[in-house]
Design an enzyme around this catalytic site. Structure first.
Site, PDB file in Angstrom:
ATOM      1  N   HIS A 153     -17.113  -6.855   0.750  1.00  0.00           N
ATOM      2  CA  HIS A 153     -17.070  -5.455   1.208  1.00  0.00           C
ATOM      3  C   HIS A 153     -15.799  -5.182   2.022  1.00  0.00           C
ATOM      4  CE1 HIS A 153     -21.460  -5.441   0.317  1.00  0.00           C
ATOM      5  NE2 HIS A 153     -21.399  -6.649   0.855  1.00  0.00           N
ATOM      6  N   SER A 274      12.509   3.448   1.646  1.00  0.00           N
ATOM      7  CA  SER A 274      12.165   4.862   1.611  1.00  0.00           C
ATOM      8  C   SER A 274      13.431   5.658   1.880  1.00  0.00           C
ATOM      9  CB  SER A 274      11.117   5.154   2.684  1.00  0.00           C
ATOM     10  OG  SER A 274      11.186   6.511   3.063  1.00  0.00           O
ATOM     11  N   LYS A 280      10.704   1.448   6.258  1.00  0.00           N
ATOM     12  CA  LYS A 280       9.737   1.137   5.203  1.00  0.00           C
ATOM     13  C   LYS A 280      10.276   0.228   4.112  1.00  0.00           C
ATOM     14  CE  LYS A 280       6.537   3.699   3.899  1.00  0.00           C
ATOM     15  NZ  LYS A 280       5.854   4.812   3.222  1.00  0.00           N
ATOM     16  N   GLU A 287       2.514  -1.421  -6.962  1.00  0.00           N
ATOM     17  CA  GLU A 287       1.816  -0.151  -7.217  1.00  0.00           C
ATOM     18  C   GLU A 287       1.916   0.254  -8.683  1.00  0.00           C
ATOM     19  OE1 GLU A 287       2.320   2.699  -3.529  1.00  0.00           O
ATOM     20  OE2 GLU A 287       4.070   1.407  -3.732  1.00  0.00           O
TER      21      GLU A 287
END
Ligand code: ARG
Length: 462
Positions: A153, A274, A280, A287
């Site tokens: 979980h 970024s 970043k 992704e």
């Protein structure tokens, strides 16, 4: 080519909807190879003269050389790759080119070309997966002793080793490799010679063409052979299931590379910055692997629905079989390659992982197990006692290990100081030495077995 039957040429819309050359030109190598095998067989059987067979073979080689250098021209009037090759062959060698299409049809031709193409895609998938599985096994060996929290979980559950976690993906990808191998085995029959749908009256030698094209045997039923696209679906289903695994692994890397987790730092070569936030480092490759899974699964759906409800034998709907397979294959190959790079080059932050494993009362089950073992307490009661200890540790803001013996004894008098040996995360993982468990020695055994298996497979070859 419809000259005899139709008074007028096809309308512009008909030309456009009918043309598959924009995408099936990807099959030119397979098409020329299959045509050569066919014409050599026609020559050997005396169906065309040896001279004509030789002229056509040389002409096909010339077409191949042109396409290799300049690419395949796209003329919608020629519809597809089969007509395109034949038209160029006719320009090069004259009317004798017309003998090539004896005893075959575009229906068995396209089924053969596409099978050969998918066979290569299966082989690429297997090679890619073997590289990725090797990378996982190597990193798992390196991190057999590295402790991290195991989750259920997505809540800290029990400490596990990073090696064990990585080997879980090795198992998934090994099943995927099995599926590609099974797909490869099933497609190993040659449709060429099934002709339009019913076979042919010419004395062809189907064993010869099957052999020339590296198939185990000819297909057994001509109706099935020209209308079967199971081999493409087998490939897409194997790729889809594998893409789910790649997507789950990508998701974990994305989570691990996030600042709150801080378990991993992805390689610069597979991350991006970024344009607005200088701090970043985005896990774009991971992704996109996660994203591509959607398109790969979409490809199976697309082809399944194309095939659903088609009567025997060939229908033009089946021309739509290729774009989803071509697209899925390039997305899949790229995903496997990107994931291999990420696994090989990710830096795992072992201190952060260890600290996280230490933080979530991950050894609570070990305390309960200890009470069962040493105190002969029923597990349900031990579970309850452990719950009290966790509650106390939470109030005190410490770990289970840091609770004083007198505090533990206040919860249950049967606890003594031997309990501490069960509460460390190292003791916890070392104790889970059941077959397939997370203990470092277990992981090392699994890694050794996997290495040997990958080595045997690489010696066997594709
Ligand atoms: N371009 C066609 C395809 O990809 C080739 C087969 C055409 N056959 C036919 N009977 N029109 O399916």
């Amino acid at each position: 080519m419809w000259g005899g039957r139709f008074a007028e040429g096809p309308s512009a819309i008909m030309r456009e909807i009918n043309a598959s050359i924009p995408f099936d030109k990807a099959l030119w190598r397979e098409d020329i190879r299959a045509s050569k095998a066919h014409v050599v067989m026609l020559g050997a059987q005396g169906i065309v003269s040896a001279d004509d067979a030789a002229t056509i073979t040389d002409g096909l080689d010339q077409v191949a050389a042109e396409y290799e250098r300049h690419g395949v021209p796209e003329d919608w009037d020629l519809e597809d790759i089969h007509m395109t090759v034949e038209a160029r062959l006719t320009e090069l060698v004259g009317p004798v080119a017309g003998r090539l299409h004896t005893a075959r049809s575009r229906n068995d031709q396209v089924a053969t070309d596409f099978r050969i193409w998918v066979r290569t895609a299966n082989a690429r998938a297997l090679a890619g997966l073997s590289a990725l599985r090797s990378a996982l096994v190597e990193r798992a060996g390196e991190h057999a002793d590295t402790i991290m929290p195991g989750f259920t979980h997505l809540q800290t559950a029990q400490p596990v080793t990073l090696g064990h976690h990585l080997m879980a993906y090795y198992e998934m990808l090994s099943r995927d490799a099995d599926r590609f191998e099974a797909a490869q085995d099933r497609l190993n029959q040659c449709p060429l010679g099934s002709a339009a749908l019913a076979g042919t009256g010419f004395p062809i030698d189907r064993d010869a063409t099957a052999q020339a094209l590296d198939f185990r045997e000819p297909t057994r039923n001509s109706l099935d052979a020209v209308s079967d696209r199971d081999f493409a679906l087998d490939y897409l289903m194997a790729a889809s299931q594998c893409s789910l695994h790649l997507s789950r692994l990508a998701e974990e890397l994305i989570l691990w590379a996030s600042q709150p987790f801080g378990f991993a730092s992805l390689p610069d070569s597979l991350s991006t910055g970024s344009s607005i936030m200088p701090q970043k480092r985005n896990p774009d490759a991971a992704e996109l692997v996660r994203g591509h899974a959607g398109r790969i699964v979409g490809a199976v759906t697309s082809l399944m629905i194309t095939m659903k409800g088609l009567p025997l034998a060939y229908s033009k709907d089946m021309q739509d079989d290729k774009p989803p397979v071509f697209e899925a294959a390039s997305l899949f190959d790229l995903s496997v390659a990107a994931m291999t790079g990420m696994i090989a080059e990710t830096t795992f932050k072992v201190d952060r992982m260890r600290a996280a494993a230490q933080a979530g009362h991950a050894t609570a089950t070990d305390l309960a197990d200890w009470l069962v073992r040493e105190g002969d307490i029923p597990f349900r009661e031990a579970h309850h006692i452990t719950g009290e200890a966790v509650k106390l540790a939470d109030t005190k803001g410490c770990s289970l290990e840091e609770l004083a013996l007198r505090d533990l004894q206040a919860i249950d008098a049967r606890i003594d100081d031997r309990v501490y040996s069960a509460l460390s995360i190292d003791a916890s993982v070392a104790s889970r030495a059941s077959y397939g468990g997370t203990a470092p020695d277990q992981v090392r055994e699994q890694v050794a077995e996997a290495r040997a298996k990958l080595k045997r497979a690489s010696l066997r070859g594709p």
